[in-house]
Design a protein around this motif. Structure first.
Motif, mmCIF file in Angstrom:
data_model
loop_
_atom_site.group_PDB
_atom_site.id
_atom_site.type_symbol
_atom_site.label_atom_id
_atom_site.label_comp_id
_atom_site.label_asym_id
_atom_site.label_seq_id
_atom_site.Cartn_x
_atom_site.Cartn_y
_atom_site.Cartn_z
ATOM 1 N N ALA A 63 -4.336 8.274 -8.112
ATOM 2 C CA ALA A 63 -4.563 7.686 -9.431
ATOM 3 C C ALA A 63 -5.808 6.811 -9.469
ATOM 4 O O ALA A 63 -5.980 6.027 -10.417
ATOM 5 N N LEU A 64 -6.695 6.930 -8.479
ATOM 6 C CA LEU A 64 -7.828 6.014 -8.362
ATOM 7 C C LEU A 64 -8.717 5.979 -9.608
ATOM 8 O O LEU A 64 -9.072 4.881 -10.070
ATOM 9 N N PRO A 65 -9.115 7.115 -10.193
ATOM 10 C CA PRO A 65 -9.995 7.036 -11.383
ATOM 11 C C PRO A 65 -9.381 6.247 -12.533
ATOM 12 O O PRO A 65 -10.053 5.399 -13.144
ATOM 13 N N ASP A 66 -8.116 6.506 -12.838
ATOM 14 C CA ASP A 66 -7.457 5.765 -13.914
ATOM 15 C C ASP A 66 -7.310 4.288 -13.547
ATOM 16 O O ASP A 66 -7.432 3.405 -14.406
ATOM 17 N N ARG A 67 -7.077 4.031 -12.282
ATOM 18 C CA ARG A 67 -6.893 2.652 -11.841
ATOM 19 C C ARG A 67 -8.189 1.846 -12.003
ATOM 20 O O ARG A 67 -8.181 0.701 -12.463
ATOM 21 N N ILE A 68 -9.307 2.459 -11.620
ATOM 22 C CA ILE A 68 -10.596 1.781 -11.765
ATOM 23 C C ILE A 68 -10.867 1.461 -13.234
ATOM 24 O O ILE A 68 -11.283 0.346 -13.580
ATOM 25 N N ALA A 69 -10.624 2.430 -14.104
ATOM 26 C CA ALA A 69 -10.863 2.215 -15.538
ATOM 27 C C ALA A 69 -9.985 1.103 -16.087
ATOM 28 O O ALA A 69 -10.426 0.276 -16.903
ATOM 29 N N ARG A 70 -8.748 1.059 -15.632
ATOM 30 C CA ARG A 70 -7.824 0.024 -16.110
ATOM 31 C C ARG A 70 -8.269 -1.366 -15.620
ATOM 32 O O ARG A 70 -8.218 -2.349 -16.364
ATOM 33 N N ILE A 71 -8.711 -1.437 -14.364
ATOM 34 C CA ILE A 71 -9.182 -2.708 -13.820
ATOM 35 C C ILE A 71 -10.444 -3.166 -14.556
ATOM 36 O O ILE A 71 -10.614 -4.360 -14.840
ATOM 37 N N GLU A 72 -11.317 -2.219 -14.881
ATOM 38 C CA GLU A 72 -12.512 -2.577 -15.664
ATOM 39 C C GLU A 72 -12.119 -3.225 -16.989
ATOM 40 O O GLU A 72 -12.726 -4.222 -17.417
#
Length: 258
Positions: A63-72
């Motif tokens: 889930a890394l791509p979605d996680r990065i976007a959410r953290i942004e």
């Protein structure tokens, strides 16, 4: 002759995960969220350590791509530039994913570790112990770094946020603030931060004396290992810490998005 101390009685050498947890404890932030293996920390946008997301689990993360976007979005929501702190505990593909989103790399730090008793014994202790950072302590810091209002505010507010014991050291020459440091004790670890000497007082051994005082305090708290973070480009500091028996364990870098 006394019997040797059994190996089990000696404190275990801290691993990277233990040091990363100690770093999170020693540099608190008032806003914190977990997202998978990542911890997101938000303060005033001053210091990188208190305003970054970092991972404590190097396992693959589908889930890394979605996680990065959410953290942004977390950073943007609080008016801060997204920042990730990259360590050996990153999940596979984190750097590539950040670069693909336009992140740029910023210099981080070397993590050094060594025997606390050796630091305490290396010089005569200097400086008074403070329960919280004072204006004079901050004044020494301002001579050693670009002291933005956000960084200054974060340092002043740090004492109230610490859950573990902390001590601020300040040494004066005459009446003038000359050298300073900050220490945090956490089980067997004592971390050193904000080690600074005013320009007119440098190359006189003041930093080593202030560190000796901080180490003596750490020993009183039950700590046995000294650790700290230092810029890889700070040759004088690296030379000093090498003389004190501190050795590099790992490094971290920052990735920021404009």
């Amino acid at each position: 002759m006394s019997d040797p101390i059994p190996p089990s009685a000696a404190p275990a050498i801290p691993d990277i995960l233990t040091l990363e947890r100690a770093a999170l404890t020693a540099t608190p932030a008032p806003r914190l969220a977990w997202d998978g293996g990542f911890v997101v920390r938000l303060f005033r946008g001053g210091t990188g350590r208190a305003n970054a997301a970092s991972c404590l689990d190097p396992s693959p993360d589908a889930a890394l791509p979605d996680r990065i976007a959410r953290i942004e979005r977390d950073f943007r929501r609080h008016g801060l530039r997204p920042r990730f702190r990259s360590t050996p505990l990153d999940p596979p593909g984190l750097e590539a994913a950040l670069r693909a989103r336009g992140y740029g790399e910023v210099e981080g730090a070397c993590i050094l570790l060594g025997p606390l008793a050796a630091v305490a014994a290396a010089a005569a202790p200097l400086g008074e112990r403070l329960a919280q950072p004072s204006e004079d302590w901050i004044a020494v810091q301002a001579t050693a770094e670009h002291q933005t209002p956000a960084r200054r505010a974060e340092k002043l507010e740090a004492a109230a946020l610490l859950a573990r014991p902390g001590c601020w050291l300040l040494h004066r020459v005459g009446r003038q603030p000359a050298a300073a440091a900050h220490a945090v004790a956490d089980d067997s670890l004592c971390g050193f931060f904000d080690v600074a000497t005013a320009p007119a007082q440098r190359r006189r051994g003041l930093s080593q004396g202030v560190l000796a005082s901080a180490a003596a305090w750490g020993l009183e708290q039950g700590a046995r290992h000294a650790w700290l973070q230092v810029s890889p480009g700070n040759a004088p500091a690296l030379a000093l810490y090498a003389r004190l028996g501190l050795r590099e364990v790992y490094r971290y870098r920052y990735f920021t998005l404009g």
